[in-house]
Design an enzyme around this catalytic site. Structure first.
Site, PDB file in Angstrom:
ATOM      1  N   CYS A  33       0.812  -1.230   0.000  1.00 50.51           N
ATOM      2  CA  CYS A  33       0.000   0.000   0.000  1.00 50.51           C
ATOM      3  C   CYS A  33       0.838   1.271   0.000  1.00 50.51           C
ATOM      4  CB  CYS A  33      -0.915   0.019   1.217  1.00 50.51           C
ATOM      5  SG  CYS A  33       0.020   0.028   2.748  1.00 50.51           S
ATOM      6  N   ASP A  35       2.421   2.539   2.587  1.00 50.48           N
ATOM      7  CA  ASP A  35       2.488   3.186   3.897  1.00 50.48           C
ATOM      8  C   ASP A  35       3.875   2.981   4.520  1.00 50.48           C
ATOM      9  OD1 ASP A  35      -0.073   3.944   3.520  1.00 50.48           O
ATOM     10  OD2 ASP A  35      -0.972   2.540   4.913  1.00 50.48           O
ATOM     11  N   CYS A  58      -2.529   3.703   7.496  1.00 52.37           N
ATOM     12  CA  CYS A  58      -3.939   3.530   7.843  1.00 52.37           C
ATOM     13  C   CYS A  58      -4.111   3.301   9.352  1.00 52.37           C
ATOM     14  CB  CYS A  58      -4.477   2.329   7.085  1.00 52.37           C
ATOM     15  SG  CYS A  58      -3.802   0.791   7.711  1.00 52.37           S
ATOM     16  N   CYS A 102      -1.323  -4.940   7.058  1.00 57.56           N
ATOM     17  CA  CYS A 102      -0.953  -3.703   7.753  1.00 57.56           C
ATOM     18  C   CYS A 102      -0.071  -4.000   8.963  1.00 57.56           C
ATOM     19  CB  CYS A 102      -2.187  -2.948   8.208  1.00 57.56           C
ATOM     20  SG  CYS A 102      -3.386  -2.719   6.903  1.00 57.56           S
TER      21      CYS A 102
HETATM   22 FE1  FES Z   1      -1.227   0.429   4.381  1.00 63.28          FE
HETATM   23 FE2  FES Z   1      -2.721  -0.543   6.250  1.00 63.28          FE
HETATM   24  S1  FES Z   1      -3.373   0.094   4.277  1.00 63.28           S
HETATM   25  S2  FES Z   1      -0.597  -0.317   6.276  1.00 63.28           S
END
Ligand code: FES
Length: 124
Positions: A33, A35, A58, A102
């Protein structure tokens, strides 16, 4: 969909921020994602005496980051290395299946910080 513990750590995350004079920093990105999580450690006699995190991600990533800092605080580096992503998710009473990825950031960033510290100790 989220456990009470996840909601608690998401809405009231522990140990958020930066340690300006940290002994070690670990950063990982989640390939699925994009992140990012960063962990800062203050270490004394091989023990984690302070830990903070910054997570650009998130809610589940923030909750797992918060939980991993609570689990690692006051542990020796060897003990902290044994904390797995799965253990963090379990400690939060689980995550929805589509959010399990995540939890990959939390322990990975902690381990990266410890490795970074050990490399520095060896003068690498
Ligand atoms: Fe990226 Fe949860 S959507 S860590």
């Amino acid at each position: 969909m989220y456990s009470d513990k996840v909601m608690d750590h998401f809405t009231n995350p522990r140990n958020v921020g930066e340690i300006p004079d940290a002994d070690a920093v670990g950063q990982v990105g989640n390939p699925s994602c994009g992140d990012i999580m960063k962990i800062y450690l203050k270490i004394k006699e091989d023990k984690i005496v302070d830990i903070k995190f910054q997570t650009f991600g998130c809610g589940a990533a923030i909750a797992t980051s918060s939980m991993v800092t609570e689990m690692a605080k006051n542990k020796t580096l060897d003990e902290a290395l044994k904390i797995t992503n799965k253990a963090v998710a379990e400690e939060l009473d689980g995550l929805p299946p589509q959010k399990m990825h995540c939890s990959n950031l939390a322990a990975d960033a902690l381990h990266a910080a410890i490795e970074n510290y050990r490399k520095k100790q060896k003068g690498e």
